[in-house]
Design a protein around this motif. Structure first.
Motif, PDB file in Angstrom:
ATOM      1  N   MET A  67       1.154   6.450  -7.010  1.00  0.00           N
ATOM      2  CA  MET A  67       0.164   7.491  -7.469  1.00  0.00           C
ATOM      3  C   MET A  67       0.439   8.969  -7.022  1.00  0.00           C
ATOM      4  N   GLN A  68       1.391   9.268  -6.394  1.00  0.00           N
ATOM      5  CA  GLN A  68       1.713  10.681  -6.087  1.00  0.00           C
ATOM      6  C   GLN A  68       2.490  10.960  -7.403  1.00  0.00           C
ATOM      7  N   ARG A  69       3.157  10.006  -7.830  1.00  0.00           N
ATOM      8  CA  ARG A  69       3.771  10.214  -9.024  1.00  0.00           C
ATOM      9  C   ARG A  69       3.316  10.448 -10.281  1.00  0.00           C
ATOM     10  N   ASP A  70       1.911  10.526 -10.297  1.00  0.00           N
ATOM     11  CA  ASP A  70       1.156  10.829 -11.220  1.00  0.00           C
ATOM     12  C   ASP A  70       0.805   9.444 -12.291  1.00  0.00           C
ATOM     13  N   LYS A  71       0.986   8.371 -11.668  1.00  0.00           N
ATOM     14  CA  LYS A  71       0.905   7.041 -12.546  1.00  0.00           C
ATOM     15  C   LYS A  71      -0.562   6.744 -12.422  1.00  0.00           C
ATOM     16  N   GLY A  72      -1.137   6.164 -13.599  1.00  0.00           N
ATOM     17  CA  GLY A  72      -2.617   5.973 -13.458  1.00  0.00           C
ATOM     18  C   GLY A  72      -2.879   4.807 -12.717  1.00  0.00           C
ATOM     19  N   LEU A  73      -4.325   4.421 -12.498  1.00  0.00           N
ATOM     20  CA  LEU A  73      -4.566   3.236 -11.877  1.00  0.00           C
ATOM     21  C   LEU A  73      -4.121   2.316 -12.340  1.00  0.00           C
ATOM     22  N   MET A  74      -4.118   1.927 -13.559  1.00  0.00           N
ATOM     23  CA  MET A  74      -3.735   0.789 -14.450  1.00  0.00           C
ATOM     24  C   MET A  74      -2.322   0.681 -14.456  1.00  0.00           C
ATOM     25  N   VAL A  97       0.840  -1.266   0.133  1.00  0.00           N
ATOM     26  CA  VAL A  97      -0.132   0.037  -0.073  1.00  0.00           C
ATOM     27  C   VAL A  97       0.688   1.275   0.159  1.00  0.00           C
ATOM     28  N   GLU A  98       2.000   1.168   0.719  1.00  0.00           N
ATOM     29  CA  GLU A  98       2.865   2.322   0.845  1.00  0.00           C
ATOM     30  C   GLU A  98       3.563   2.686  -0.708  1.00  0.00           C
ATOM     31  N   PHE A  99       3.732   1.544  -1.260  1.00  0.00           N
ATOM     32  CA  PHE A  99       4.389   1.645  -2.492  1.00  0.00           C
ATOM     33  C   PHE A  99       3.495   2.194  -3.364  1.00  0.00           C
ATOM     34  N   ALA A 100       2.188   1.923  -3.271  1.00  0.00           N
ATOM     35  CA  ALA A 100       1.130   2.126  -4.397  1.00  0.00           C
ATOM     36  C   ALA A 100       0.981   3.482  -4.237  1.00  0.00           C
ATOM     37  N   ASN A 101       0.791   4.166  -2.956  1.00  0.00           N
ATOM     38  CA  ASN A 101       0.829   5.469  -2.597  1.00  0.00           C
ATOM     39  C   ASN A 101       1.905   6.521  -3.371  1.00  0.00           C
ATOM     40  N   ILE A 112       4.142  -2.361  -8.985  1.00  0.00           N
ATOM     41  CA  ILE A 112       4.207  -3.017  -7.738  1.00  0.00           C
ATOM     42  C   ILE A 112       4.747  -4.281  -7.762  1.00  0.00           C
ATOM     43  N   ALA A 113       3.962  -5.206  -8.790  1.00  0.00           N
ATOM     44  CA  ALA A 113       4.554  -6.743  -8.784  1.00  0.00           C
ATOM     45  C   ALA A 113       5.941  -6.831  -9.416  1.00  0.00           C
ATOM     46  N   LEU A 114       6.404  -5.902 -10.117  1.00  0.00           N
ATOM     47  CA  LEU A 114       7.818  -5.900 -10.646  1.00  0.00           C
ATOM     48  C   LEU A 114       8.817  -5.653  -9.681  1.00  0.00           C
ATOM     49  N   LEU A 115       8.757  -4.645  -8.854  1.00  0.00           N
ATOM     50  CA  LEU A 115       9.460  -4.005  -7.746  1.00  0.00           C
ATOM     51  C   LEU A 115       9.507  -4.840  -6.465  1.00  0.00           C
ATOM     52  N   SER A 116       8.228  -5.341  -6.028  1.00  0.00           N
ATOM     53  CA  SER A 116       8.298  -5.751  -4.841  1.00  0.00           C
ATOM     54  C   SER A 116       8.025  -7.013  -4.562  1.00  0.00           C
ATOM     55  N   LEU A 117       7.921  -7.883  -5.620  1.00  0.00           N
ATOM     56  CA  LEU A 117       7.841  -9.338  -5.365  1.00  0.00           C
ATOM     57  C   LEU A 117       8.979 -10.124  -5.020  1.00  0.00           C
ATOM     58  N   ARG A 118      10.101  -9.824  -5.227  1.00  0.00           N
ATOM     59  CA  ARG A 118      11.354 -10.511  -4.494  1.00  0.00           C
ATOM     60  C   ARG A 118      11.480 -10.128  -3.163  1.00  0.00           C
TER      61      ARG A 118
END
Length: 51
Positions: A17-24, A10-14, A30-36
């Motif tokens: 979203m603050q960096r103006d990335k869209g919902l999609m 959730v923290e990474f998603a927030n 998140i999947a690419l950066l946080s999975l490992r």
């Protein structure tokens, strides 16, 4: 353990979203950066317990 991972996601998603990335765009990022790190944090306690 699951709660900690959820907080990190959730923290990474927030942040994304603050960096103006869209919902999609946020879930794949998140999947690419946080999975490992999530897998490593989840697996290590079990591995250490069975040594």
């Amino acid at each position: 353990m699951g709660g900690q991972n959820a907080i990190l996601i959730v923290e990474f998603a927030n942040l994304e979203m603050q960096r103006d990335k869209g919902l999609m765009e946020v879930p794949p990022a998140i999947a690419l950066l946080s999975l490992r790190p999530i897998l490593m944090a989840s697996w290590f306690p079990f591995r250490a317990a069975f040594r």
